[in-house]
Design a protein around this motif. Structure first.
Motif, short mmCIF file in Angstrom:
data_model
loop_
_atom_site.label_atom_id
_atom_site.label_comp_id
_atom_site.label_asym_id
_atom_site.label_seq_id
_atom_site.Cartn_x
_atom_site.Cartn_y
_atom_site.Cartn_z
N CYS A 103 12.25 -25.01 31.28
CA CYS A 103 13.96 -25.02 31.52
C CYS A 103 14.32 -24.63 30.10
CB CYS A 103 14.57 -26.22 31.98
SG CYS A 103 13.58 -27.37 33.40
N ALA A 137 23.60 -13.79 32.26
CA ALA A 137 22.10 -14.10 32.25
C ALA A 137 21.51 -14.61 30.76
CB ALA A 137 21.25 -13.07 32.55
N SER A 147 23.43 -18.55 30.03
CA SER A 147 23.68 -19.76 31.12
C SER A 147 23.38 -20.98 30.47
CB SER A 147 22.49 -19.58 32.17
OG SER A 147 22.79 -20.53 33.12
N THR A 165 18.89 -22.45 32.68
CA THR A 165 18.20 -21.62 33.34
C THR A 165 16.48 -22.27 33.63
OG1 THR A 165 19.00 -19.59 32.09
CG2 THR A 165 16.78 -19.37 33.24
#
Length: 265
Positions: free
Chosen positions: A19, A242, A245, A248
């Protein structure tokens, strides 16, 4: 201006999964961060790395099961925000290398698709005047509709539907600015005027610095009208959503809960 920030989110992972998170306010000359409290559960695998352009930090974590993240901080903002319309556009050959990447197309912001539109709609303006015109056009022509877009929605689709949330407004401003040969990047932040309160997205453009001949300056732009340069606390920046964020995951996750509270003093 002093801003009090609190955010909390929870997600679940069935298998050990990598993550990448970015939710903490960045420590910058224009914003001092104090009273910081970050809690990660579990925290045994958390590793910090510099984020895009060295603005803020990302946190790597490998976890399985329930992951809970809590963050609190106070930010004091001392940002210089000149009138956007008064700023000139820098010639491309004078742009520093780090700004050039923000002229190029990215996943959600295909600026090449909008070159004819900006020439016909905003052709009489340049620099900060054009950015102000772009901001006002998006604000006037878009409707803020939660749930009307998703993680796949890009600037081209938003241009057609003329609706979205802050993420979509920011992508639209970024794409139109880049199509105008003005470097533009996506900014994730916290701001007290956001409704419904959540992580906020806005744009930032690179224009001539009125106090430094030949130099440039990044200026925040929010077409939603909910945040201003003087009450926005930056988390990070990127080419589009992207890159910045708050979460992710490199594998499936179940997002269970999110709460954000931001108050100005």
């Amino acid at each position: 201006m002093s801003i009090n920030i609190s955010s909390h989110f929870v997600f679940e992972l069935d298998e050990p999964t990598d993550c990448l998170m970015q939710f903490e306010a960045a420590s910058l000359p224009e914003q001092e961060i104090s009273s910081v409290r970050t809690l990660l559960d579990p925290s045994d695998t958390a590793v910090r790395v510099p984020a895009q352009d060295g603005i803020g930090e990302r946190i790597w974590m490998r976890a399985k099961g329930r992951v809970e993240v809590s963050y609190e901080a106070e930010a004091t903002i001392a940002r210089i925000a000149p009138d956007m319309s008064s700023l000139d556009q820098l010639p491309t050959h004078m742009l520093p290398g780090e700004a050039v990447q923000y002229l190029l197309d990215s996943r959600y912001c295909r600026a090449d698709q909008f070159q004819h539109f900006v020439a016909s709609r905003f052709g009489s303006s340049t620099g900060g005047k054009r950015v102000a015109a772009i901001r006002d056009w998006v604000a006037h022509n878009f409707s803020y509709v939660p749930g009307s877009s998703n993680v796949q929605t890009d600037a081209a689709e938003s241009f057609i539907t003329r609706q979205g949330i802050c993420r979509d407004y920011a992508h639209m401003v970024v794409a139109l600015a880049r199509a105008s040969t003005i470097p533009a990047r996506y900014v994730a932040g916290y701001a007290p005027g956001v409704s419904p309160q959540d992580f906020h997205a806005l744009a930032e453009v690179f224009l001539a610095d009125p106090n430094n001949a030949g130099g440039g300056t990044w200026q925040l732009v929010d077409a939603t009208g909910m945040a201003s340069a003087m009450d926005t606390v930056k988390i990070g920046v990127g080419r589009d959503a992207a890159d910045v964020s708050f979460l992710t995951t490199f594998g499936p996750n179940r997002f269970l809960e999110s709460r954000v509270s931001v108050h100005g003093n």
